[in-house]
Design a protein around this motif. Structure first.
Motif, PDB file in Angstrom:
ATOM      1  N   ASP A  94     -23.826   8.056 -11.270  1.00  0.00           N
ATOM      2  CA  ASP A  94     -23.106   7.946  -9.992  1.00  0.00           C
ATOM      3  C   ASP A  94     -23.923   8.366  -8.774  1.00  0.00           C
ATOM      4  O   ASP A  94     -23.380   8.463  -7.672  1.00  0.00           O
ATOM      5  N   VAL A  95     -25.197   8.588  -8.946  1.00  0.00           N
ATOM      6  CA  VAL A  95     -26.028   9.067  -7.832  1.00  0.00           C
ATOM      7  C   VAL A  95     -26.120   8.011  -6.727  1.00  0.00           C
ATOM      8  O   VAL A  95     -25.874   8.310  -5.543  1.00  0.00           O
ATOM      9  N   ALA A  96     -26.436   6.794  -7.092  1.00  0.00           N
ATOM     10  CA  ALA A  96     -26.603   5.746  -6.076  1.00  0.00           C
ATOM     11  C   ALA A  96     -25.281   5.482  -5.348  1.00  0.00           C
ATOM     12  O   ALA A  96     -25.254   5.335  -4.116  1.00  0.00           O
ATOM     13  N   MET A  97     -24.188   5.465  -6.107  1.00  0.00           N
ATOM     14  CA  MET A  97     -22.877   5.244  -5.492  1.00  0.00           C
ATOM     15  C   MET A  97     -22.552   6.372  -4.509  1.00  0.00           C
ATOM     16  O   MET A  97     -22.033   6.142  -3.407  1.00  0.00           O
ATOM     17  N   LEU A  98     -22.849   7.600  -4.881  1.00  0.00           N
ATOM     18  CA  LEU A  98     -22.578   8.733  -3.992  1.00  0.00           C
ATOM     19  C   LEU A  98     -23.429   8.677  -2.723  1.00  0.00           C
ATOM     20  O   LEU A  98     -22.953   8.998  -1.632  1.00  0.00           O
ATOM     21  N   LEU A  99     -24.667   8.274  -2.865  1.00  0.00           N
ATOM     22  CA  LEU A  99     -25.521   8.155  -1.682  1.00  0.00           C
ATOM     23  C   LEU A  99     -24.977   7.096  -0.730  1.00  0.00           C
ATOM     24  O   LEU A  99     -24.940   7.283   0.487  1.00  0.00           O
ATOM     25  N   GLU A 100     -24.513   5.993  -1.313  1.00  0.00           N
ATOM     26  CA  GLU A 100     -23.924   4.935  -0.485  1.00  0.00           C
ATOM     27  C   GLU A 100     -22.641   5.432   0.190  1.00  0.00           C
ATOM     28  O   GLU A 100     -22.437   5.228   1.389  1.00  0.00           O
ATOM     29  N   GLY A 101     -21.792   6.093  -0.590  1.00  0.00           N
ATOM     30  CA  GLY A 101     -20.533   6.595  -0.034  1.00  0.00           C
ATOM     31  C   GLY A 101     -20.760   7.646   1.048  1.00  0.00           C
ATOM     32  O   GLY A 101     -20.061   7.662   2.068  1.00  0.00           O
ATOM     33  N   ALA A 102     -21.742   8.501   0.836  1.00  0.00           N
ATOM     34  CA  ALA A 102     -22.033   9.542   1.825  1.00  0.00           C
ATOM     35  C   ALA A 102     -22.530   8.919   3.124  1.00  0.00           C
ATOM     36  O   ALA A 102     -22.177   9.369   4.219  1.00  0.00           O
ATOM     37  N   ALA A 103     -23.335   7.885   3.004  1.00  0.00           N
ATOM     38  CA  ALA A 103     -23.845   7.218   4.209  1.00  0.00           C
ATOM     39  C   ALA A 103     -22.705   6.521   4.958  1.00  0.00           C
ATOM     40  O   ALA A 103     -22.633   6.562   6.196  1.00  0.00           O
ATOM     41  N   LEU A 104     -21.792   5.885   4.212  1.00  0.00           N
ATOM     42  CA  LEU A 104     -20.642   5.254   4.856  1.00  0.00           C
ATOM     43  C   LEU A 104     -19.778   6.290   5.562  1.00  0.00           C
ATOM     44  O   LEU A 104     -19.292   6.072   6.678  1.00  0.00           O
ATOM     45  N   TYR A 105     -19.587   7.420   4.904  1.00  0.00           N
ATOM     46  CA  TYR A 105     -18.797   8.511   5.483  1.00  0.00           C
ATOM     47  C   TYR A 105     -19.452   9.019   6.757  1.00  0.00           C
ATOM     48  O   TYR A 105     -18.792   9.224   7.787  1.00  0.00           O
ATOM     49  N   ALA A 106     -20.772   9.213   6.700  1.00  0.00           N
ATOM     50  CA  ALA A 106     -21.497   9.731   7.863  1.00  0.00           C
ATOM     51  C   ALA A 106     -21.443   8.761   9.040  1.00  0.00           C
ATOM     52  O   ALA A 106     -21.543   9.168  10.196  1.00  0.00           O
ATOM     53  N   ALA A 107     -21.269   7.488   8.723  1.00  0.00           N
ATOM     54  CA  ALA A 107     -21.241   6.473   9.783  1.00  0.00           C
ATOM     55  C   ALA A 107     -19.889   6.412  10.496  1.00  0.00           C
ATOM     56  O   ALA A 107     -19.750   5.730  11.509  1.00  0.00           O
ATOM     57  N   THR A 108     -18.896   7.104   9.963  1.00  0.00           N
ATOM     58  CA  THR A 108     -17.587   7.131  10.613  1.00  0.00           C
ATOM     59  C   THR A 108     -17.504   8.311  11.576  1.00  0.00           C
ATOM     60  O   THR A 108     -18.253   9.277  11.456  1.00  0.00           O
ATOM     61  N   ALA A 109     -16.560   8.221  12.498  1.00  0.00           N
ATOM     62  CA  ALA A 109     -16.333   9.356  13.405  1.00  0.00           C
ATOM     63  C   ALA A 109     -15.329  10.333  12.823  1.00  0.00           C
ATOM     64  O   ALA A 109     -15.343  11.520  13.123  1.00  0.00           O
ATOM     65  N   ASP A 110     -14.441   9.809  11.946  1.00  0.00           N
ATOM     66  CA  ASP A 110     -13.318  10.622  11.475  1.00  0.00           C
ATOM     67  C   ASP A 110     -13.291  10.807   9.959  1.00  0.00           C
ATOM     68  O   ASP A 110     -12.391  11.437   9.420  1.00  0.00           O
ATOM     69  N   GLY A 111     -14.279  10.267   9.262  1.00  0.00           N
ATOM     70  CA  GLY A 111     -14.336  10.418   7.806  1.00  0.00           C
ATOM     71  C   GLY A 111     -13.565   9.363   7.038  1.00  0.00           C
ATOM     72  O   GLY A 111     -13.578   9.373   5.808  1.00  0.00           O
ATOM     73  N   LEU A 112     -12.880   8.482   7.758  1.00  0.00           N
ATOM     74  CA  LEU A 112     -12.058   7.465   7.094  1.00  0.00           C
ATOM     75  C   LEU A 112     -12.872   6.185   6.891  1.00  0.00           C
ATOM     76  O   LEU A 112     -12.944   5.340   7.781  1.00  0.00           O
ATOM     77  N   ILE A 113     -13.468   6.051   5.725  1.00  0.00           N
ATOM     78  CA  ILE A 113     -14.193   4.823   5.400  1.00  0.00           C
ATOM     79  C   ILE A 113     -13.169   3.713   5.229  1.00  0.00           C
ATOM     80  O   ILE A 113     -12.195   3.886   4.484  1.00  0.00           O
ATOM     81  N   PRO A 114     -13.335   2.577   5.914  1.00  0.00           N
ATOM     82  CA  PRO A 114     -12.362   1.488   5.717  1.00  0.00           C
ATOM     83  C   PRO A 114     -12.177   1.188   4.226  1.00  0.00           C
ATOM     84  O   PRO A 114     -13.152   1.165   3.474  1.00  0.00           O
ATOM     85  N   TRP A 115     -10.929   0.974   3.828  1.00  0.00           N
ATOM     86  CA  TRP A 115     -10.591   0.879   2.418  1.00  0.00           C
ATOM     87  C   TRP A 115     -11.458  -0.128   1.664  1.00  0.00           C
ATOM     88  O   TRP A 115     -11.988   0.160   0.597  1.00  0.00           O
ATOM     89  N   ARG A 116     -11.625  -1.290   2.257  1.00  0.00           N
ATOM     90  CA  ARG A 116     -12.359  -2.335   1.531  1.00  0.00           C
ATOM     91  C   ARG A 116     -13.841  -2.015   1.403  1.00  0.00           C
ATOM     92  O   ARG A 116     -14.507  -2.551   0.529  1.00  0.00           O
ATOM     93  N   ALA A 117     -14.345  -1.139   2.263  1.00  0.00           N
ATOM     94  CA  ALA A 117     -15.766  -0.781   2.195  1.00  0.00           C
ATOM     95  C   ALA A 117     -16.016   0.379   1.228  1.00  0.00           C
ATOM     96  O   ALA A 117     -17.164   0.652   0.883  1.00  0.00           O
TER      97      ALA A 117
END
Lengths: 135, 135
Positions: free
Chosen positions: A88-111
């Motif tokens: 799950d390392v690669a998935m977590l890195l992707e998820g963390a980057a998506l999270y960091a790209a938000t202002a409020d921590g809410l990654i759009p559901w489909r992403a």
């Protein structure tokens, strides 16, 4: 100027991926062994995470580990479980980057990574949110 | 002076009991009904909680509700589930007061309400804790 307590004002640097380094992930790792949680932490750092990776002792999702939390100034904090230290390392890195790209921590559901959709343990709103929030 | 983002420096006032007001607690409450989570929130306020009671929409422990979180400046945040809107109000008030009396959010184990011991969903360290913490 930022706040020493919460990193407010330092939003770009403030996103953290907390990793429970004590997690045995259901294995019977002996006390002196490198546990799955520690391995997950080390693998995330070795992979060059774009956010800070912080080891912590026990996020208290012990029966559903490995477990991490994503948090950042002004953002919802999310706790995710059922993670594997290798797969799950690669998935977590992707998820963390998506999270960091938000202002409020809410990654759009489909992403959101599928793992995030199915293994969210809990979330907590940012301190700035004083009343109800949209889901 | 405190921080506007995290209430650092306002520790006494900063403890919050977050209550998921959308929780159906496994019931099939219709969308327009007062849900168990809202009832829990209202009952806690009516009972005169010694900490701020804040309603939030979804702490994402939907299958294990009702759910609350205790948080405060400099403290670990704790998420608790399996709560009942009538039966658990007094216990929650007691637990919130014990939490508020700590500096770090760690209620001594033996002092914790039994429900807290058995129904902790997850916890997250305070932002000030930058590396490993004792359990």
């Amino acid at each position: 100027m930022g706040c020493d307590m919460c990193d407010a004002g330092n939003a770009e640097d403030a996103v953290e991926l907390l990793v429970c380094v004590k997690c045995r992930r259901g294995t019977d790792a002996p006390d002196d062994a490198r546990r799955p949680g520690q391995a997950l932490h080390d693998n995330l750092r070795a992979a060059g995470a774009s956010v800070a990776v912080t080891g912590v002792e026990c996020l208290q999702n012990c029966e559903g580990g490995c477990t991490v939390a994503l948090r950042g100034a002004g953002r919802w904090t999310y706790v995710y479980g059922a993670l594997h230290e290798d797969r799950d390392v690669a998935m977590l890195l992707e998820g963390a980057a998506l999270y960091a790209a938000t202002a409020d921590g809410l990654i759009p559901w489909r992403a959101r990574p599928d793992h995030f959709k199915r293994n969210c343990i809990a979330r907590v709103p940012p301190p700035t949110l004083k009343e109800k929030a949209d889901v």
